[in-house]
Enzyme design. Structure first.
Site, PDB file in Angstrom:
ATOM      1  N   ASP A  13       0.810  -1.224   0.000  1.00 52.44           N
ATOM      2  CA  ASP A  13       0.000   0.000   0.000  1.00 52.44           C
ATOM      3  C   ASP A  13       0.840   1.269   0.000  1.00 52.44           C
ATOM      4  OD1 ASP A  13      -2.236  -1.677   0.136  1.00 52.44           O
ATOM      5  OD2 ASP A  13      -2.181  -1.694   2.318  1.00 52.44           O
ATOM      6  N   GLN A 225       1.928  -6.171  -3.124  1.00 56.89           N
ATOM      7  CA  GLN A 225       2.390  -6.252  -1.725  1.00 56.89           C
ATOM      8  C   GLN A 225       3.681  -5.436  -1.552  1.00 56.89           C
ATOM      9  OE1 GLN A 225       1.407  -9.701  -3.169  1.00 56.89           O
ATOM     10  NE2 GLN A 225      -0.516  -8.708  -2.735  1.00 56.89           N
TER      11      GLN A 225
HETATM   12  P1  GDP Z   1      -0.766   0.249  -3.551  1.00 61.78           P
HETATM   13  O1  GDP Z   1      -1.354  -1.004  -3.056  1.00 61.78           O
HETATM   14  O2  GDP Z   1       0.709   0.332  -3.305  1.00 61.78           O
HETATM   15  O3  GDP Z   1      -1.111   0.557  -4.986  1.00 61.78           O
HETATM   16  O4  GDP Z   1      -1.407   1.432  -2.674  1.00 61.78           O
HETATM   17  P2  GDP Z   1      -2.973   1.602  -2.289  1.00 61.78           P
HETATM   18  O5  GDP Z   1      -3.717   2.057  -3.482  1.00 61.78           O
HETATM   19  O6  GDP Z   1      -3.452   0.379  -1.585  1.00 61.78           O
HETATM   20  O7  GDP Z   1      -2.874   2.715  -1.178  1.00 61.78           O
HETATM   21  C1  GDP Z   1      -2.331   3.962  -1.432  1.00 61.78           C
HETATM   22  C2  GDP Z   1      -3.416   5.017  -1.144  1.00 61.78           C
HETATM   23  O8  GDP Z   1      -2.829   6.300  -1.059  1.00 61.78           O
HETATM   24  C3  GDP Z   1      -4.456   5.140  -2.245  1.00 61.78           C
HETATM   25  O9  GDP Z   1      -5.680   5.500  -1.686  1.00 61.78           O
HETATM   26  C4  GDP Z   1      -3.920   6.267  -3.118  1.00 61.78           C
HETATM   27  O10 GDP Z   1      -4.950   6.949  -3.826  1.00 61.78           O
HETATM   28  C5  GDP Z   1      -3.309   7.159  -2.075  1.00 61.78           C
HETATM   29  N1  GDP Z   1      -2.135   7.947  -2.510  1.00 61.78           N
HETATM   30  C6  GDP Z   1      -1.147   7.599  -3.361  1.00 61.78           C
HETATM   31  N2  GDP Z   1      -0.199   8.562  -3.393  1.00 61.78           N
HETATM   32  C7  GDP Z   1      -0.605   9.521  -2.553  1.00 61.78           C
HETATM   33  C8  GDP Z   1      -0.037  10.760  -2.108  1.00 61.78           C
HETATM   34  O11 GDP Z   1       1.047  11.162  -2.506  1.00 61.78           O
HETATM   35  N3  GDP Z   1      -0.736  11.473  -1.170  1.00 61.78           N
HETATM   36  C9  GDP Z   1      -1.933  11.066  -0.689  1.00 61.78           C
HETATM   37  N4  GDP Z   1      -2.540  11.826   0.216  1.00 61.78           N
HETATM   38  N5  GDP Z   1      -2.504   9.907  -1.081  1.00 61.78           N
HETATM   39  C10 GDP Z   1      -1.838   9.143  -1.976  1.00 61.78           C
HETATM   40  P1  IMO Z   2      -0.946  -4.248  -2.173  1.00 63.65           P
HETATM   41  O1  IMO Z   2      -0.500  -4.814  -3.498  1.00 63.65           O
HETATM   42  C1  IMO Z   2      -0.962  -4.663   2.169  1.00 63.65           C
HETATM   43  C2  IMO Z   2      -1.004  -8.740   3.755  1.00 63.65           C
HETATM   44  C3  IMO Z   2      -2.238  -9.199   4.499  1.00 63.65           C
HETATM   45  C4  IMO Z   2      -1.622 -10.167   5.497  1.00 63.65           C
HETATM   46  C5  IMO Z   2      -0.512 -10.827   4.680  1.00 63.65           C
HETATM   47  C6  IMO Z   2      -0.892 -12.175   4.084  1.00 63.65           C
HETATM   48  O2  IMO Z   2      -2.233  -3.525  -2.237  1.00 63.65           O
HETATM   49  O3  IMO Z   2       0.159  -3.471  -1.538  1.00 63.65           O
HETATM   50  P2  IMO Z   2      -2.451 -12.881   2.046  1.00 63.65           P
HETATM   51  O4  IMO Z   2      -3.906 -12.636   1.802  1.00 63.65           O
HETATM   52  O5  IMO Z   2      -1.560 -12.343   0.996  1.00 63.65           O
HETATM   53  O6  IMO Z   2      -2.147 -14.321   2.362  1.00 63.65           O
HETATM   54  O7  IMO Z   2      -2.152 -12.072   3.411  1.00 63.65           O
HETATM   55  O8  IMO Z   2      -0.207  -9.919   3.640  1.00 63.65           O
HETATM   56  N1  IMO Z   2      -1.251  -8.227   2.396  1.00 63.65           N
HETATM   57  C7  IMO Z   2      -1.186  -6.937   2.057  1.00 63.65           C
HETATM   58  N2  IMO Z   2      -0.985  -5.849   2.827  1.00 63.65           N
HETATM   59  N3  IMO Z   2      -1.095  -4.539   0.828  1.00 63.65           N
HETATM   60  C8  IMO Z   2      -1.271  -5.626   0.049  1.00 63.65           C
HETATM   61  O9  IMO Z   2      -1.262  -5.553  -1.300  1.00 63.65           O
HETATM   62  C9  IMO Z   2      -1.364  -6.890   0.668  1.00 63.65           C
HETATM   63  N4  IMO Z   2      -1.557  -8.153   0.218  1.00 63.65           N
HETATM   64  C10 IMO Z   2      -1.467  -8.950   1.280  1.00 63.65           C
HETATM   65  O10 IMO Z   2      -2.875  -8.124   5.148  1.00 63.65           O
HETATM   66  O11 IMO Z   2      -1.002  -9.460   6.537  1.00 63.65           O
HETATM   67 MG    MG Z   3      -2.921  -1.651  -1.780  1.00 65.85          MG
END
Ligand code: GDP
Ligand code: IMO
Ligand code: MG
Length: 425
Positions: A13, A225
């Site tokens: 994330d 991840q």
């Molecule tokens: P990913 O799994 O690595 O693609 O990340 P996620 O989408 O799960 O989580 C990142 C969150 O932060 C999302 O809601 C994005 O829209 C948001 N986001 C990404 N870059 C920025 C930033 O620079 N500032 C803020 N405030 N939000 C951001």
């Molecule tokens: P993105 O791509 C954050 C975490 C789960 C759990 C562990 C194992 O959005 O960054 P799983 O279902 O993979 O067997 O769970 O990994 N996890 C993530 N945490 N971002 C993700 O993906 C995740 N994918 C799995 O919360 O701790």
């Molecule tokens: Mg994510």
């Protein structure tokens, strides 16, 4: 044309979706190489927010090929739902630009059941998985009993594999976990009912990648991840079940490793983690709550609140070393606004000793005490900055300190969720 791997440098994330989408303005091919619908990658544009789980984050750019590699585990129903949701928004999800490798393993209903059953049985020791069947599917891949996308046009093979798998799984489900057993005919029937919609997407993806390289197209490999969730190099056993490190971009797609040029580590300006497991810089106080609220830190896949804490340079150095990160994309810097001080963990204390690397013994990371250095916070709104030099001095200093501690250039700074809120250096 360079090939670029994008990986999360922390616990997921970090904002990979945003960075991949941004880099796709130039790239013509995007490949997912591991994980499954445990991932949630968010892309925010002027008119909408899109969360992708399986489909590569290049899909919003017309003309970009989006490939799902052999290293991914794909739940057919989740894939089709994503296709339909995108198509309803007018996005092209046809087989001209979206493909699944014949070797991609399929997540079956019994994988999801086993994932949940195991978590229930573990009780307080649960991993906190996303419940998407990721672990059990990779187990079957390693046990050589998995179903693959390329099997879907062979109903007899599908029935035979499901029958064989359920001979074992039903014993586990019934006897150990006290769940109802599954009927093989129903399971294979449901899968075969979806097959006519999936089969047209199933292609020899590694041949496409080879062709794209010959044509000089820029290829982007999208990790899911983060490094600390890597099955080998993460905080085992609190990890996911695939290799999330950059090296897997090759094995998980069929791309020769010698062809990978540029490795972008996506780093959130602080740290978050979803699920259980050690997290040395976690803040269980107002700072943690502030980061969670300001950063909207709730899981894009499960909606769970993300645990929040300070940036951890020990973790980042581990990531830079293991992945050969050549540059950093630093995200969510704007979230830190109005914190009086910014802390960065630069080392740990373990059993009275200062250490600068992640300890490898299971359980040791739970015991470390983070050692911080502090920097002054900032209170300006940086969401509209488009130039690094226009950022307040204190923000620039924080970025430069990260660069120094990690030994990798911060090439991109993200100051807001929107596509446009990005500074290139
Ligand atoms: P990913 O799994 O690595 O693609 O990340 P996620 O989408 O799960 O989580 C990142 C969150 O932060 C999302 O809601 C994005 O829209 C948001 N986001 C990404 N870059 C920025 C930033 O620079 N500032 C803020 N405030 N939000 C951001
Ligand atoms: P993105 O791509 C954050 C975490 C789960 C759990 C562990 C194992 O959005 O960054 P799983 O279902 O993979 O067997 O769970 O990994 N996890 C993530 N945490 N971002 C993700 O993906 C995740 N994918 C799995 O919360 O701790
Ligand atoms: Mg994510």
């Amino acid at each position: 044309m360079p090939t670029t791997v994008i990986i999360g440098a922390q616990w997921g994330d970090e904002g990979k979706g945003k960075i991949v989408d941004m880099l796709c303005e130039k790239s013509q091919v995007v490949v997912r190489f591991q994980g499954g619908s445990n991932a949630g990658h968010t892309i925010k544009t002027k008119d909408r927010e899109t969360v992708l789980h399986l489909i590569p984050s290049g899909i919003l750019h017309e003309g970009t090929w989006c490939l799902i590699g052999n290293g991914v585990v794909l739940e057919p129903e989740a894939f089709l739902k994503e296709v339909d949701d995108l198509a309803a928004q007018g996005i092209d999800t046809t087989t001209y630009r979206l493909a699944i490798s014949k070797k991609t393993h399929l997540i079956m209903p019994y994988h999801k059941l086993l994932d949940r059953a195991r978590e229930l049985k573990r009780g307080g020791m649960r991993i906190g998985t996303t419940g998407r069947g990721i672990g059990p599917c990779y187990e079957d891949k390693a046990a050589r009993i998995g179903l693959r996308a390329g099997d879907l046009d062979n109903p007899d093979l599908v029935r035979e594999k499901v029958e064989r798998a359920l001979q074992e799984k039903n014993v586990l489900l019934r006897e150990l976990y006290k769940f109802d057993p599954l009927d093989p005919e129903t399971v294979s029937g449901e899968l075969l009912a979806l097959a006519p919609r999936i089969v047209p997407y199933v292609k020899p993806v590694e041949d496409y990648i080879e062709k794209a390289m010959e044509q000089g197209r820029e290829i982007l490999f999208e990790g899911a991840q983060g490094v600390l969730l890597d099955i080998d190099h993460g905080t085992y056993p609190f990890v996911t079940s695939s290799n999330t490190v950059s090296a897997n971009a090759a094995a998980g797609s069929g791309m020769p490793p010698s062809s990978l040029d540029r490795i972008v580590g996506v780093v959130k300006a602080y740290t978050t983690r979803v699920g259980s497991g050690p997290f040395p810089t976690e803040q269980l106080d107002d700072t943690g709550t502030y980061l969670q609220t300001q950063g909207h830190e709730f899981g894009a896949t499960t909606g769970r609140p993300r645990r929040c804490g300070w940036l951890d340079a020990v973790v980042l150095q581990h990531s830079v070393r293991l992945n050969g990160i050549t540059e950093i994309a630093l995200t969510k810097l704007d979230v830190l606004r109005n914190l009086p001080v910014l802390k960065i963990c630069v080392a740990y204390e373990l059993d009275g000793q200062r250490i600068e690397r992640l300890p490898q013994e299971e359980g040791a990371l739970q015991r470390v005490v983070p050692l911080y250095e502090e920097m002054p916070g900032f209170d300006q709104d940086i969401g509209d900055c488009t130039d690094f030099d226009a950022l307040p001095r204190k923000v620039q200093d924080y970025v430069l300190r990260i660069e120094h501690l990690c030994g990798a250039k911060v090439s991109t700074v993200s100051v807001g969720a929107d596509r446009s809120q990005t500074i290139l250096r």
